[in-house]
Write a protein that holds these residues in place. Structure first.
Motif, PDB file in Angstrom:
ATOM      1  N   ASP A 138       0.798  -1.208   0.058  1.00 13.56           N
ATOM      2  CA  ASP A 138      -0.054  -0.024   0.095  1.00 13.56           C
ATOM      3  C   ASP A 138       0.695   1.196   0.026  1.00 13.56           C
ATOM      4  O   ASP A 138       1.758   1.506   0.839  1.00 13.56           O
ATOM      5  CB  ASP A 138      -0.841   0.039   1.352  1.00 13.56           C
TER       6      ASP A 138
ATOM      7  N   ALA B  69      -5.592  -4.991   1.330  1.00 14.20           N
ATOM      8  CA  ALA B  69      -6.400  -3.684   1.306  1.00 14.20           C
ATOM      9  C   ALA B  69      -7.777  -3.847   0.290  1.00 14.20           C
ATOM     10  O   ALA B  69      -8.760  -3.573   0.874  1.00 14.20           O
ATOM     11  CB  ALA B  69      -5.626  -2.577   0.730  1.00 14.20           C
TER      12      ALA B  69
ATOM     13  N   MET C 197     -11.654  -3.804   1.661  1.00 12.27           N
ATOM     14  CA  MET C 197     -12.260  -3.025   1.011  1.00 12.27           C
ATOM     15  C   MET C 197     -13.678  -3.531   0.608  1.00 12.27           C
ATOM     16  O   MET C 197     -14.841  -3.233   0.688  1.00 12.27           O
ATOM     17  CB  MET C 197     -11.917  -1.903  -0.072  1.00 12.27           C
TER      18      MET C 197
ATOM     19  N   LYS D  29     -15.836  -4.786   3.437  1.00 10.17           N
ATOM     20  CA  LYS D  29     -16.551  -3.510   3.911  1.00 10.17           C
ATOM     21  C   LYS D  29     -17.855  -3.030   3.278  1.00 10.17           C
ATOM     22  O   LYS D  29     -18.946  -2.665   3.357  1.00 10.17           O
ATOM     23  CB  LYS D  29     -15.449  -2.352   4.267  1.00 10.17           C
ATOM     24  N   LEU D  30     -17.590  -3.031   1.760  1.00  9.48           N
ATOM     25  CA  LEU D  30     -18.566  -2.605   0.871  1.00  9.48           C
ATOM     26  C   LEU D  30     -19.526  -3.739   0.489  1.00  9.48           C
ATOM     27  O   LEU D  30     -20.519  -3.478   0.020  1.00  9.48           O
ATOM     28  CB  LEU D  30     -17.779  -2.226  -0.581  1.00  9.48           C
TER      29      LEU D  30
ATOM     30  N   THR E 232     -15.538  -4.464  -6.456  1.00 10.07           N
ATOM     31  CA  THR E 232     -14.693  -3.407  -5.947  1.00 10.07           C
ATOM     32  C   THR E 232     -13.728  -2.656  -6.788  1.00 10.07           C
ATOM     33  O   THR E 232     -13.886  -1.365  -6.836  1.00 10.07           O
ATOM     34  CB  THR E 232     -13.852  -4.221  -4.737  1.00 10.07           C
TER      35      THR E 232
ATOM     36  N   ALA F 114     -14.220   1.396  -7.817  1.00 11.78           N
ATOM     37  CA  ALA F 114     -13.129   2.343  -7.524  1.00 11.78           C
ATOM     38  C   ALA F 114     -12.807   2.917  -8.939  1.00 11.78           C
ATOM     39  O   ALA F 114     -12.821   4.259  -8.759  1.00 11.78           O
ATOM     40  CB  ALA F 114     -12.191   1.680  -7.021  1.00 11.78           C
TER      41      ALA F 114
END
Length: 90
Positions: free
Chosen positions: A18, A27, A31, A34-35, A42, A46
């Motif tokens: 990262d 990461a 993500m 979480k989404l 994802t 993005a």
């Protein structure tokens, strides 16, 4: 305008640590979780957000789906059918 073939093209991602310009696989997984998306969703989400930031409205038109006005123009240009429907399957 995007084509059906372009929506099926694969893209290989090489993950790194990262940083300001890179994202690790861990990461991405975090993500996605979480989404509530999978990893592919994802990445596409993005990229869509980045697209909205990078391009202005006029540049965006070439990426967007057809509008109602576009469909109406296409319908006007479509050749009219001739003949009579004799039967229908419905």
């Amino acid at each position: 305008m995007p084509t059906a073939a372009s929506s099926q093209q694969a893209l290989k991602l090489n993950f790194k640590e990262d940083t300001l310009t890179t994202v690790s696989r861990d990461a991405l997984r975090a993500m996605a979780k979480k989404l509530g998306f999978n990893e592919t969703q994802t990445v596409l989400f993005a990229l869509a957000r980045l697209r909205d930031e990078v391009f202005n409205e006029q540049e965006m038109e070439k990426f967007m789906p057809l509008t109602k006005e576009h469909h109406e123009e296409i319908a006007k240009a479509e050749p009219r059918r001739r003949g009579k429907v004799l039967d229908s399957l419905l």
